[in-house]
Design a protein around this motif. Structure first.
Motif, PDB file in Angstrom:
ATOM      1  N   ALA A 142      32.026  84.098  33.764  1.00  0.00           N
ATOM      2  CA  ALA A 142      32.054  85.538  34.015  1.00  0.00           C
ATOM      3  C   ALA A 142      33.195  85.949  34.933  1.00  0.00           C
ATOM      4  O   ALA A 142      33.529  85.251  35.880  1.00  0.00           O
ATOM      5  N   ILE A 183      26.289  81.026  32.925  1.00  0.00           N
ATOM      6  CA  ILE A 183      27.149  82.135  32.477  1.00  0.00           C
ATOM      7  C   ILE A 183      28.071  82.613  33.595  1.00  0.00           C
ATOM      8  O   ILE A 183      29.176  83.085  33.348  1.00  0.00           O
ATOM      9  N   PHE A 184      27.636  82.436  34.850  1.00  0.00           N
ATOM     10  CA  PHE A 184      28.467  82.871  35.969  1.00  0.00           C
ATOM     11  C   PHE A 184      29.788  82.085  36.053  1.00  0.00           C
ATOM     12  O   PHE A 184      30.756  82.557  36.631  1.00  0.00           O
ATOM     13  N   SER A 233      20.874  86.714  22.614  1.00  0.00           N
ATOM     14  CA  SER A 233      20.962  85.259  22.592  1.00  0.00           C
ATOM     15  C   SER A 233      19.994  84.745  21.533  1.00  0.00           C
ATOM     16  O   SER A 233      19.100  85.461  21.083  1.00  0.00           O
ATOM     17  N   ILE A 282      34.200  89.590  31.054  1.00  0.00           N
ATOM     18  CA  ILE A 282      32.812  89.140  30.937  1.00  0.00           C
ATOM     19  C   ILE A 282      32.057  89.485  32.215  1.00  0.00           C
ATOM     20  O   ILE A 282      32.460  89.097  33.311  1.00  0.00           O
ATOM     21  N   GLY A 325      26.512  90.409  29.687  1.00  0.00           N
ATOM     22  CA  GLY A 325      25.378  89.538  29.398  1.00  0.00           C
ATOM     23  C   GLY A 325      24.254  89.826  30.369  1.00  0.00           C
ATOM     24  O   GLY A 325      24.431  89.688  31.577  1.00  0.00           O
ATOM     25  N   SER A 380      21.379  83.117  30.183  1.00  0.00           N
ATOM     26  CA  SER A 380      21.654  81.984  31.062  1.00  0.00           C
ATOM     27  C   SER A 380      23.052  81.413  30.803  1.00  0.00           C
ATOM     28  O   SER A 380      23.723  80.972  31.714  1.00  0.00           O
ATOM     29  N   GLY A 381      23.469  81.470  29.543  1.00  0.00           N
ATOM     30  CA  GLY A 381      24.802  80.975  29.217  1.00  0.00           C
ATOM     31  C   GLY A 381      24.794  79.591  28.607  1.00  0.00           C
ATOM     32  O   GLY A 381      25.592  78.733  28.968  1.00  0.00           O
ATOM     33  N   ALA A 384      28.240  89.353  33.955  1.00  0.00           N
ATOM     34  CA  ALA A 384      26.922  88.720  33.835  1.00  0.00           C
ATOM     35  C   ALA A 384      25.956  89.305  34.850  1.00  0.00           C
ATOM     36  O   ALA A 384      26.303  89.473  36.017  1.00  0.00           O
ATOM     37  N   GLY A 428      30.085  88.908  38.282  1.00  0.00           N
ATOM     38  CA  GLY A 428      28.697  88.478  38.224  1.00  0.00           C
ATOM     39  C   GLY A 428      27.842  89.285  39.183  1.00  0.00           C
ATOM     40  O   GLY A 428      28.274  89.591  40.298  1.00  0.00           O
ATOM     41  N   ASN A 433      22.202  88.379  36.122  1.00  0.00           N
ATOM     42  CA  ASN A 433      21.138  87.393  36.025  1.00  0.00           C
ATOM     43  C   ASN A 433      20.550  87.191  37.406  1.00  0.00           C
ATOM     44  O   ASN A 433      21.278  87.183  38.394  1.00  0.00           O
TER      45      ASN A 433
END
Length: 149
Positions: free
Chosen positions: A121, A117-118, A58, A106, A87, A91-92, A108, A124, A110
């Motif tokens: 995604a 981002i969720f 990022s 995708i 990712g 955070s997105g 994620a 997740g 986190n």
């Protein structure tokens, strides 16, 4: 001897990795500021290597000096659309999403369940990345070695 006007070949320092180009990789593992250091990006490199993929970052991770800016994914960086995007600690931000939203799958990771981002995604995982990534890498490596691709 010294040929070519006194210039002497000293060898070449090209850090060539087996990793594919970020823009054309089938899998991309991106890290965010949550990785906390350049050293921790080695975790992502290990994961990317198991997947035969590339490492991205990022803007926050680039700005923090963790990785060079040619790894930046986003509006002001590279646009990627791999088959698999992971990712990690991302955070997105809209800026980043613009650079990876066309990825087929995708994933994620986190620790913040509210991370934007969720929302984009397909999969997740709300977990500490320092726990999740080594475990994921270990399991993928084991699956790869047993031939269960």
């Amino acid at each position: 001897g010294l040929e070519a006007g006194g210039a002497q070949w000293q060898g070449e320092d090209v850090r060539k990795s087996e990793r594919p180009e970020l823009g054309s990789a089938r899998a991309v593992v991106c890290g965010g500021r949550a990785l906390k250091s350049a050293d921790n990006f080695k975790m992502l490199e290990a994961l990317a290597d198991v997947l035969g993929g590339a490492v991205g970052a990022s803007r926050a991770a680039v700005d923090a000096g963790y990785v060079p800016n040619d790894l930046q994914v986003g509006q002001t960086g590279k646009v990627v659309a791999p088959e698999l995007y992971i990712g990690v600690g991302i955070s997105g931000a809209i800026q980043h999403l613009a650079g990876m939203k066309d990825s087929k799958v995708i994933v994620a990771v986190n620790s913040d369940p509210e991370a934007p981002i969720f929302q984009v995604a397909d999969y997740g995982l709300v977990q500490d990345l320092f726990v999740a990534v080594p475990e994921l890498q270990k399991r993928l490596q084991a699956a790869k070695e047993s031939g269960a691709q």
